[in-house]
Each structure stands twice: as C-alpha cells, then as structure tokens.
Scaffold this active site. Structure first.
Site, PDB file in Angstrom:
ATOM      1  N   HIS A 157      -1.127  -8.786   0.385  1.00  0.00           N
ATOM      2  CA  HIS A 157      -0.838  -7.689   1.299  1.00  0.00           C
ATOM      3  C   HIS A 157      -2.170  -7.181   1.843  1.00  0.00           C
ATOM      4  O   HIS A 157      -2.868  -6.416   1.170  1.00  0.00           O
ATOM      5  CB  HIS A 157      -0.088  -6.609   0.504  1.00  0.00           C
TER       6      HIS A 157
ATOM      7  N   HIS B 238       1.743  -7.242   5.419  1.00  0.00           N
ATOM      8  CA  HIS B 238       1.149  -5.952   5.757  1.00  0.00           C
ATOM      9  C   HIS B 238       0.947  -5.760   7.261  1.00  0.00           C
ATOM     10  O   HIS B 238       1.138  -4.660   7.756  1.00  0.00           O
ATOM     11  CB  HIS B 238      -0.177  -5.703   5.024  1.00  0.00           C
TER      12      HIS B 238
ATOM     13  N   ASN C 173       0.819  -1.223   0.000  1.00  0.00           N
ATOM     14  CA  ASN C 173       0.000   0.000   0.000  1.00  0.00           C
ATOM     15  C   ASN C 173       0.849   1.268   0.000  1.00  0.00           C
ATOM     16  O   ASN C 173       0.321   2.355  -0.206  1.00  0.00           O
ATOM     17  CB  ASN C 173      -0.966   0.003   1.189  1.00  0.00           C
ATOM     18  N   HIS C 174       2.157   1.144   0.211  1.00  0.00           N
ATOM     19  CA  HIS C 174       3.030   2.325   0.140  1.00  0.00           C
ATOM     20  C   HIS C 174       3.759   2.413  -1.207  1.00  0.00           C
ATOM     21  O   HIS C 174       4.766   3.108  -1.327  1.00  0.00           O
ATOM     22  CB  HIS C 174       4.044   2.308   1.277  1.00  0.00           C
TER      23      HIS C 174
ATOM     24  N   HIS D  49       2.646  -7.125   9.727  1.00  0.00           N
ATOM     25  CA  HIS D  49       3.966  -7.035  10.381  1.00  0.00           C
ATOM     26  C   HIS D  49       4.175  -7.979  11.560  1.00  0.00           C
ATOM     27  O   HIS D  49       5.234  -7.944  12.181  1.00  0.00           O
ATOM     28  CB  HIS D  49       4.265  -5.604  10.873  1.00  0.00           C
TER      29      HIS D  49
END
Ligand SMILES: [Fe+2]
Length: 198
Positions: free
Chosen positions: A90, A115, A6-7, A117
């Site tokens: 993700h 995603h 998403n980044h 973590h």
C-alpha cells in the site's frame, strides 16, 4: 481475507475487532504497539494454504518502520506457513512499488500495489515467478476524484480549506487483478480485472 492501509485506525470502533479476527490484515510496518495482525493464512478451494501480508510505503505515509526494513522477516514468516504468499503493498510512489516487486521476485507469489486507486497498465509476471502490478485500481465510483465527489475534492484543492468528503456515486466499477499460480506458489499469469470495461 481483507487488507487495510493508511486508514486502518480511522474507525476506532474497529480496533477491538482487529485484535480478534483471523481474516483482516493491517500493514506490518505500523506500530507494533497497535492492534491487528500483519499476516493471515487462509485456504484456497483446493486446500493450498495462502498467506496474505501487507506493508505500507514510506513516501508520504506515516509508518513506524520503512517497508524494506521489515519485509524480509515478514516474507520468511509467511513462507514458513504457506507456499502461496500475497503481498499487498500500500504505497504512493510507483518507484517504491516496482522496487518492492523486483526485490521479492521469486520469493512471493504476488506483489499487488494499492493506495493510488488508479489501475496501472503493468500487470506482469516477473522472471522469478512473482506476479506484480503497480496498482490494482479501485472498486468504487470512478466518476469522482479517487472515490470522492469531484466538486468537494476540487473545492478543497482550490481553496485549501478543509471540506468534509463524501463518496461519489457514478461510474461504479470493480477493479483488481486475477493471478493464477502453481501449487508451489509460482505465478503463471497476472491479468488486470475491470468490470464493466468502460
Ligand atoms: Fe490508502
């Protein structure tokens, strides 16, 4: 090969590179009008082609299309190019990641969740031969709030005032998942990796 998430667009200077590279994969269900590839094929040390694809989950993430809307076509395209297919999914929701692994069981080598973590305790090979883990975890500083200095993350959560995040430094660990598979792409084992263990 590397996958994003998403980044993917956070660093604008990366965009021209994404258009040219063969090795970096961005989520397939981001806009089709944005740069980058959503399928890459590499070669394993024994010469077996390996396809890597990535999708982003729907819950709490901004996607151009739902992952289940595009996954079948994407997997078909990957399987036409390589017997070994890895999907990096993700996504935020554990349910969405588990559902995707079940949906693809027997059609891809692995569905690896990312995603959130935090490495999950469910690394397994599903009955159809697809390895899966809900989240592979984080390679980075674990003395943190998912990589960010804890005091900055808690300050933002307590006050609601935006804070510039900084990466933490302590408790650095490599996390991931080690998957063994046959040349036809069927997974044999799926083991979480955590170094150092504590
Ligand atoms: Fe993410």
């Amino acid at each position: 090969m590397l996958t994003l998430g998403n980044h993917a667009w956070a660093r604008k200077e990366l965009l021209p590179y994404l258009s040219g590279t063969e090795r970096v994969v961005r989520p397939a269900n981001l806009s089709r009008h944005a740069p980058g590839r959503s399928l890459a094929v590499g070669t394993a040390t024994d010469g077996t082609p390996v396809a890597v694809i990535q999708l982003m989950g729907w819950l709490f993430l901004e996607v151009a299309a739902g992952p289940f809307e595009v996954v079948d076509e994407l997997v078909e395209e990957a399987r036409a190019k390589a017997p070994v297919v890895l999907l990096d999914f993700h996504a935020e929701a554990t349910s969405e990641k588990i559902a995707m692994a079940r949906w693809l069981d027997g059609r891809v080598t692995a569905v690896i969740g990312t995603h959130t973590h935090v490495q999950t305790a469910d690394a397994r090979v599903l009955p159809g031969g697809t390895a899966a883990i809900t989240d592979a975890g984080m390679t980075g500083p674990h003395d943190s709030v998912i990589g960010v200095k804890a005091e900055l993350a808690t300050q933002r959560m307590r006050t609601g005032i935006p804070v510039r995040f900084e990466p933490a430094e302590g408790g650095v660990r490599i996390e991931g998942v080690l998957i063994e598979c046959d040349p036809d792409g069927r997974a044999r084992s799926c083991e979480p990796v955590r170094v150092p263990v504590e």
